[in-house]
Write an enzyme that holds these catalytic residues in place. Structure first.
Site, PDB file in Angstrom:
ATOM      1  N   HIS A 210     -14.489  11.427 -42.377  1.00 10.68           N
ATOM      2  CA  HIS A 210     -14.437  12.893 -42.431  1.00 10.68           C
ATOM      3  C   HIS A 210     -13.577  13.522 -41.345  1.00 10.68           C
ATOM      4  O   HIS A 210     -13.403  14.735 -41.320  1.00 10.68           O
ATOM      5  CB  HIS A 210     -15.858  13.477 -42.329  1.00 10.68           C
ATOM      6  CG  HIS A 210     -16.470  13.299 -40.969  1.00 10.68           C
ATOM      7  ND1 HIS A 210     -17.098  12.148 -40.585  1.00 10.68           N
ATOM      8  CD2 HIS A 210     -16.523  14.122 -39.897  1.00 10.68           C
ATOM      9  CE1 HIS A 210     -17.522  12.261 -39.347  1.00 10.68           C
ATOM     10  NE2 HIS A 210     -17.183  13.453 -38.891  1.00 10.68           N
TER      11      HIS A 210
HETATM   12  C1  UD1 Z   1     -17.937  18.641 -37.928  1.00  3.36           C
HETATM   13  C2  UD1 Z   1     -17.633  18.391 -36.455  1.00  3.36           C
HETATM   14  C3  UD1 Z   1     -17.522  16.906 -36.182  1.00  3.36           C
HETATM   15  C4  UD1 Z   1     -18.713  16.136 -36.721  1.00  3.36           C
HETATM   16  C5  UD1 Z   1     -18.965  16.495 -38.171  1.00  3.36           C
HETATM   17  C6  UD1 Z   1     -20.232  15.846 -38.624  1.00  3.36           C
HETATM   18  C7  UD1 Z   1     -16.296  20.155 -35.407  1.00  3.36           C
HETATM   19  C8  UD1 Z   1     -14.969  20.512 -34.849  1.00  3.36           C
HETATM   20  N1  UD1 Z   1     -16.371  18.974 -36.060  1.00  3.36           N
HETATM   21  O1  UD1 Z   1     -16.821  18.203 -38.679  1.00  3.36           O
HETATM   22  O2  UD1 Z   1     -17.465  16.701 -34.789  1.00  3.36           O
HETATM   23  O3  UD1 Z   1     -18.440  14.765 -36.622  1.00  3.36           O
HETATM   24  O4  UD1 Z   1     -19.105  17.925 -38.288  1.00  3.36           O
HETATM   25  O5  UD1 Z   1     -20.257  15.679 -40.014  1.00  3.36           O
HETATM   26  O6  UD1 Z   1     -17.233  20.883 -35.259  1.00  3.36           O
HETATM   27  N2  UD1 Z   1     -18.261  21.949 -45.649  1.00  3.36           N
HETATM   28  C9  UD1 Z   1     -18.920  22.117 -46.847  1.00  3.36           C
HETATM   29  N3  UD1 Z   1     -20.275  21.947 -46.853  1.00  3.36           N
HETATM   30  C10 UD1 Z   1     -20.983  21.601 -45.756  1.00  3.36           C
HETATM   31  C11 UD1 Z   1     -20.291  21.412 -44.558  1.00  3.36           C
HETATM   32  C12 UD1 Z   1     -18.929  21.593 -44.508  1.00  3.36           C
HETATM   33  O7  UD1 Z   1     -18.317  22.430 -47.859  1.00  3.36           O
HETATM   34  O8  UD1 Z   1     -22.225  21.452 -45.841  1.00  3.36           O
HETATM   35  C13 UD1 Z   1     -16.823  22.223 -45.589  1.00  3.36           C
HETATM   36  C14 UD1 Z   1     -16.587  23.500 -44.758  1.00  3.36           C
HETATM   37  O9  UD1 Z   1     -16.456  24.606 -45.557  1.00  3.36           O
HETATM   38  C15 UD1 Z   1     -15.322  23.223 -43.997  1.00  3.36           C
HETATM   39  C16 UD1 Z   1     -15.141  21.696 -44.081  1.00  3.36           C
HETATM   40  O10 UD1 Z   1     -16.169  21.174 -44.904  1.00  3.36           O
HETATM   41  O11 UD1 Z   1     -14.241  23.869 -44.552  1.00  3.36           O
HETATM   42  C17 UD1 Z   1     -15.209  21.054 -42.706  1.00  3.36           C
HETATM   43  O12 UD1 Z   1     -16.456  21.367 -42.089  1.00  3.36           O
HETATM   44  P1  UD1 Z   1     -16.553  21.545 -40.500  1.00  3.36           P
HETATM   45  O13 UD1 Z   1     -17.945  21.833 -40.126  1.00  3.36           O
HETATM   46  O14 UD1 Z   1     -15.490  22.482 -40.054  1.00  3.36           O
HETATM   47  O15 UD1 Z   1     -16.066  20.148 -39.947  1.00  3.36           O
HETATM   48  P2  UD1 Z   1     -16.636  18.687 -40.182  1.00  3.36           P
HETATM   49  O16 UD1 Z   1     -15.553  17.834 -40.718  1.00  3.36           O
HETATM   50  O17 UD1 Z   1     -17.916  18.747 -40.905  1.00  3.36           O
HETATM   51  N1  UDP Z   2     -25.052  10.004 -42.615  1.00  2.00           N
HETATM   52  C1  UDP Z   2     -25.924  10.457 -43.566  1.00  2.00           C
HETATM   53  N2  UDP Z   2     -25.483  10.564 -44.864  1.00  2.00           N
HETATM   54  C2  UDP Z   2     -24.202  10.254 -45.230  1.00  2.00           C
HETATM   55  C3  UDP Z   2     -23.308   9.813 -44.222  1.00  2.00           C
HETATM   56  C4  UDP Z   2     -23.767   9.706 -42.917  1.00  2.00           C
HETATM   57  O1  UDP Z   2     -27.097  10.718 -43.281  1.00  2.00           O
HETATM   58  O2  UDP Z   2     -23.861  10.401 -46.407  1.00  2.00           O
HETATM   59  C5  UDP Z   2     -25.551   9.898 -41.229  1.00  2.00           C
HETATM   60  C6  UDP Z   2     -25.179   8.635 -40.496  1.00  2.00           C
HETATM   61  O3  UDP Z   2     -26.085   7.585 -40.784  1.00  2.00           O
HETATM   62  C7  UDP Z   2     -25.252   9.092 -39.057  1.00  2.00           C
HETATM   63  C8  UDP Z   2     -24.804  10.541 -39.119  1.00  2.00           C
HETATM   64  O4  UDP Z   2     -24.921  10.926 -40.483  1.00  2.00           O
HETATM   65  O5  UDP Z   2     -26.607   9.093 -38.625  1.00  2.00           O
HETATM   66  C9  UDP Z   2     -23.391  10.668 -38.654  1.00  2.00           C
HETATM   67  O6  UDP Z   2     -22.929  11.951 -38.928  1.00  2.00           O
HETATM   68  P1  UDP Z   2     -21.411  12.275 -39.158  1.00  2.00           P
HETATM   69  O7  UDP Z   2     -20.672  11.048 -39.540  1.00  2.00           O
HETATM   70  O8  UDP Z   2     -21.373  13.429 -40.078  1.00  2.00           O
HETATM   71  O9  UDP Z   2     -20.957  12.817 -37.725  1.00  2.00           O
HETATM   72  P2  UDP Z   2     -20.495  12.104 -36.376  1.00  2.00           P
HETATM   73  O10 UDP Z   2     -21.536  11.135 -35.973  1.00  2.00           O
HETATM   74  O11 UDP Z   2     -19.160  11.486 -36.624  1.00  2.00           O
HETATM   75  O12 UDP Z   2     -20.351  13.233 -35.423  1.00  2.00           O
END
Ligand code: UD1
Ligand code: UDP
Length: 362
Positions: A210
Site C-alpha cells: 500500500h
Molecule cells: C496510511 C499511512 C501509512 C500507514 C497506512 C496503514 C500516512 C501518510 N500513511 O497510508 O503510514 O502504513 O495508512 O494502512 O498517513 N482509503 C479508502 N478507504 C479507507 C482508507 C483509505 O478508500 O478506509 C483511500 C483514501 O481515500 C485515500 C487512500 O486510500 O485516498 C490512501 O489513504 P491514506 O490514509 O491517505 O494513506 P494509506 O495508504 O492508507
Molecule cells: N492487516 C489486516 N488486514 C489486511 C492487511 C493487513 O488486518 O488485509 C494487518 C496486519 O496484520 C498488520 C497491520 O494490518 O497487523 C498492518 O497495517 P498496514 O499494513 O495497513 O500499516 P503499516 O503497518 O504498514 O503501517
C-alpha cells in the site's frame, strides 16, 4: 489521582496498537482515556471491523477527515484536533506510529503545550522521500515521552539528541500478536474483481502492498503483479483501498490468475494468514514484524529498511518489484533464532502505561 489521556487514532495499524494499550489503561484506576478517531481510514473493513473484533473502546468522536493531499488531510486534522484538545483538556496526548493523524495530533498538542507520548518512537527509514519518515521525525522532536519498540530505535533517538525523553518499552504489535494469535481464524476471502468467494489454498504466500512508493507509479504496480503471478504458489493479496479499483481493473485486463486479489481481511484473519503462509511479501511495517514474530520468511517490497532487527539471518530481505529481485530474496535460505527477541517480551503495553503514569506524576 486520575489522569486524562486523549488518544488519537486514524489508520488500521493504530487500531491494533490502541487495542492492547487501551485495555491496559482501562485495567488501571489511574487513567481515563478518550479515543479521538480522525477518520483517516473509514471503510468498515479498515476501521469499525477492528473496533468490533478487538473490543477497542468506541471513539468519543470520529472527525471524518480522510483523503486529499498530505497537506490537505494533515491541515484539516490539525484544526479539528486543536478543537478536541481545547474542549477535552487532557493531561496527555497519546500517539502511535507515523501517519498523518499522528503528525496532526503532535503539532496541535505541541502548540497548546499539552504533553505528548509517542509510541513507536525512533523508527527511521533515513529516506526523506518516504512520507512517514517526515511524520516520525517531527512527532519525536515535539513529544515529551518517547517510547521505543526496539533498542535500535532507542539508539536512533539518542543520535538525534533525544535520549533524556526516551526509553525502550517493546512493541505493542508484539503484545497484540501474542494476545490474539490463539483467536486467529481462517478468513473468507472476497474477490475485488467480481465479489465472489475465493477458497484459501492449502499452501500460499501472503502479500500486501500500500505504500506510496509502490502504488503511485503504474509501472511499479504492474511489475509487482507480474512478479507475484509468476510465483510457484498462489498468492493471497488483500488489496488496500488506496489502489483497489485500479488493481481490479488491471486484473480484468491482465493474467494474474495465481493471485487471489481480495478485500482487506480482519486482524484475526491477517494473523492466521501470517501464521499459515509459506512466506510473506509486503511493504507494510506491521506485517514485516508479524512475519518475524511467526518465524515466517519475509520479502520487503521497498528499497529501505524500517525494522533492521527483522533482517538478521535473511529472515527479511529487501526486493524491488521485479521477478528477478523478488525471486532472489525469496530463495535465500533463512536462519531463525527464536531466542532473539528484539521487540520485547509481550508486555510493552504495561510498560507504556507505567511510563505514562511516572511521567504525569512528575
Ligand atoms: C496510511 C499511512 C501509512 C500507514 C497506512 C496503514 C500516512 C501518510 N500513511 O497510508 O503510514 O502504513 O495508512 O494502512 O498517513 N482509503 C479508502 N478507504 C479507507 C482508507 C483509505 O478508500 O478506509 C483511500 C483514501 O481515500 C485515500 C487512500 O486510500 O485516498 C490512501 O489513504 P491514506 O490514509 O491517505 O494513506 P494509506 O495508504 O492508507
Ligand atoms: N492487516 C489486516 N488486514 C489486511 C492487511 C493487513 O488486518 O488485509 C494487518 C496486519 O496484520 C498488520 C497491520 O494490518 O497487523 C498492518 O497495517 P498496514 O499494513 O495497513 O500499516 P503499516 O503497518 O504498514 O503501517
Amino acid at each position: 489521582m486520575t489522569f486524562r489521556i486523549m488518544t488519537v487514532v486514524g489508520a488500521r495499524p493504530q487500531f491494533i496498537k490502541a487495542a492492547v494499550v487501551s485495555h491496559e489503561l482501562q485495567g488501571r484506576g489511574a487513567f481515563e482515556e478518550e479515543l479521538v478517531h480522525t477518520g483517516q481510514h473509514y471503510d468498515h473493513n479498515m476501521s469499525q471491523a477492528f473496533f468490533d473484533e478487538l473490543d477497542i473502546p468506541e471513539p468519543a468522536v470520529n472527525l471524518g477527515i480522510a483523503g486529499g493531499s498530505h497537506a490537505e488531510m494533515t491541515a484539516r486534522m490539525l484544526v479539528a484536533l486543536e478543537g478536541e484538545l481545547l474542549s477535552r483538556k487532557p493531561d496527555m496526548l497519546l500517539l502511535y506510529g507515523d501517519t498523518n493523524s499522528t503528525l496532526a495530533g503532535a503539532l496541535a498538542a505541541a502548540k497548546l503545550h499539552v504533553p505528548i507520548c509517542h509510541v513507536e518512537a525512533g523508527a527511521r527509514t533515513r529516506s526523506m522521500t518516504n512520507p512517514e519518515e517526515i511524520n516520525r521525525i517531527c512527532t519525536d522532536h515535539v513529544a515529551g515521552l518517547l517510547l521505543a519498540c526496539t533498542e535500535a530505535n532507542l539508539a536512533n533517538l539518542a543520535a538525534e539528541g533525544l535520549s533524556a525523553r526516551s526509553s525502550f518499552v517493546g512493541d505493542p504489535m508484539y503484545d497484540a500478536f501474542l494476545q490474539y494469535s490463539a483467536k486467529a481464524r481462517k478468513p473468507v476471502l472476497e474477490s475485488i474483481v467480481d465479489g465472489s468467494e475465493l477458497a484459501v489454498p492449502q499452501s500460499f504466500y501472503y502479500a500486501t502492498c500500500h505504500r506510496e512508493e509502490n502504488t503511485a507509479d503504474d509501472g511499479v504496480l504492474v511489475g509487482l503483479l507480474e512478479a507475484l503471478a509468476s510465483l510457484d504458489l498462489p498468492v493471497i493479496y488483500p488489496v488496500h483501498p488506496r489502489n483497489r479499483a485500479h488493481v481490479a481493473e488491471l486484473a480484468r485486463s491482465g493474467s494474474y490468475a495465481n493471485i487471489l486479489l481480495c478485500q482487506p481481511v480482519g486482524y484475526l484473519e491477517s494473523v492466521w494468514l501470517v501464521n499459515h503462509a509459506e512466506q510473506v511479501l509486503t511493504d507494510s511495517g506491521g506485517l514485516q514484524r508479524e512475519a518475524f514474530f511467526a518465524g515466517v520468511k519475509c520479502t520487503t517490497l521497498l528499497d529501505f529498511e524500517v525494522w533492521p532487527e527483522t533482517m538478521v539471518g535473511n529472515r527479511n530481505l529487501l526486493a524491488s518489484p521485479t521477478i528477478d529481485s523478488i525471486s532472489s530474496a525469496m530463495t535465500a535460505p533463512q536462519e531463525v533464532d527464536l531466542s532473539y527477541t528484539p521487540f520485547g517480551d509481550g508486555r510493552a503495553s504495561a510498560r507504556i502505561a507505567d511510563a505514562i503514569e511516572r511521567y504525569l506524576e512528575g
